[in-house]
Design a protein around this motif. Structure first.
Motif, short mmCIF file in Angstrom:
data_model
loop_
_atom_site.label_atom_id
_atom_site.label_comp_id
_atom_site.label_asym_id
_atom_site.label_seq_id
_atom_site.Cartn_x
_atom_site.Cartn_y
_atom_site.Cartn_z
N SER A 271 0.82 -1.21 0.00
CA SER A 271 0.00 0.00 0.00
C SER A 271 0.86 1.26 0.00
O SER A 271 1.98 1.28 0.49
N ASP A 273 -0.20 3.71 1.68
CA ASP A 273 -0.52 4.25 3.00
C ASP A 273 0.46 3.63 4.00
O ASP A 273 0.58 2.41 4.08
N ARG A 275 0.61 3.06 7.19
CA ARG A 275 0.14 2.07 8.17
C ARG A 275 -0.14 0.73 7.51
O ARG A 275 0.21 -0.32 8.03
N GLU A 276 -0.82 0.79 6.36
CA GLU A 276 -1.12 -0.46 5.66
C GLU A 276 0.16 -1.11 5.17
O GLU A 276 0.30 -2.33 5.19
N ASP A 280 1.89 -4.98 6.26
CA ASP A 280 2.22 -6.06 5.33
C ASP A 280 3.71 -6.29 5.13
O ASP A 280 4.11 -7.28 4.52
#
Ligand code: TXA
Ligand code: MG
Length: 319
Positions: A271, A273, A275-276, A280
């Motif tokens: 991602s 983003d 945080r995302e 991962d």
């Protein structure tokens, strides 16, 4: 070694092992921890042995609540209360003066690192055992932290029991903040962002390494860490990296899809983003290692504060 469900029977077995001064891997919201009775020399020695962790690197002690944390501290500053009220249970570790009647957890420091994890299974284990649990990430020293029970099993096959709580939701370690000085000092950027912290603490001193990438601040923050077996190369533009001399297979890890790549390359697109992406990152590195890649070209994330923890981990993976 077994992976077990965190039901009543699984928790009972875990508590039994902890009381016998053995070790148990358990899930938290950040990464899986390798838990041990924090004040059992035998259990702590086993943690260092299994992880092959250098003896100078201290462990975080997990507790079930603020009262338990205060009980292990010599002094509990007001700012610790405010931070705990706001962020515990959660991905924030506070370093405070250790209560003098307690032994050191690992190396002989006057301080202790404390956190209340935000994971039902971790909290149940803390409550059922009634013990403060020292728990570093459940991986070999310098390796990639585990975000699933399977990662723990593969990295540390000799751990007697792993409680399976599913994939860790945050996927990156807690933020470590030192409260022993005048100004709170960041020792390790992590899942809790600086902006949220500053709303409670005001100014936070940053480790020099955040600025220039050279100085060690937290004892555990050696240059090489969080590293897969593959060689990691950070690049602003992954298309500009010459592949000629790289050990193959070559993989690309990016936060934007990269066009014009030859089809032979393994690609992991995470991602955009932060945080995302963090959630991962370790799983992606584990997958690339499992796929047997020789080199991972990583698209360097933006230089903004939101990406601080991710940049920190990638820089160490590439060191
Ligand atoms: O998210 C996390 O914090 C995970 C989960 C399992 O809770 N745990 C974790 O532990 O990342 P570990 O051992 O991998 O990292 C602990 C970090 C190291 O950088 C260590 O040097 C620092 O915390 N630390 C521990 N005790 C300290 C102390 N008394 N003073 C300064 N730094 C300390
Ligand atoms: Mg670790």
């Amino acid at each position: 070694m077994t992976i077990v469900e965190p039901d009543a029977d699984g928790l009972r077995r875990a508590v039994e092992l902890l009381r016998q001064e053995s070790v148990v891997a358990f899930p938290t919201e950040t990464v899986y921890g390798l838990g041990a009775h924090a004040f059992s020399e035998k259990a702590i020695a086993e943690v260092y042995r299994l992880k092959n962790r250098p003896s100078w690197n201290p462990l975080i002690v997990h507790v079930s609540g603020v009262a338990e944390a205060r009980g292990l501290a010599e002094r509990w500053p007001d700012v610790a209360n405010e931070l705990a009220a706001q962020f515990w249970p959660g991905p924030l570790t506070l370093v405070v003066e250790r209560a003098r009647h307690l032994g050191a957890v690992g190396p002989r420091l006057d301080t202790i690192a404390l956190r209340v994890p935000a994971h039902e299974v971790a909290l149940k284990l803390l409550e059922a055992s009634g013990l403060p649990l020292a728990a570093p990430s459940a991986n070999r020293s310098e390796g990639i932290s585990p975000t699933t029970a399977e990662h723990v099993l593969r990295g540390l096959p000799d751990v007697p029991l792993i409680l399976d709580g599913g994939p860790a939701s945050l996927g990156i370690e807690s933020t470590v903040l030192d409260l022993t000085g005048e100004t709170p000092r960041l020792l390790r950027p992590g899942a809790l962002g600086l902006r949220d912290l500053r709303e409670v603490t005001g100014a936070i001193a940053l480790p020099d390494e955040v600025v220039d990438g050279a100085v060690r601040s937290s004892p555990g923050m050696g240059a090489r860490h969080y590293a897969p077996r593959a060689t990691v190369i950070l690049a602003k533009d992954v298309r500009e990296v010459e592949h000629g001399d790289l050990t193959g297979p070559v993989a690309v890890l990016s936060y934007e899809s990269v066009e014009d790549f030859s089809d032979e390359l393994v690609a992991e697109v995470l991602s955009a983003d932060p945080r995302e992406y963090a959630a991962d990152l370790y799983a992606a590195l584990h997958r690339l290692d499992d796929a047997g890649v020789g080199t991972i070209i990583v698209q360097a994330p933006p230089e903004t504060e939101e990406w601080l923890a991710v940049r920190d981990r990638l820089r160490r993976a590439a060191a």
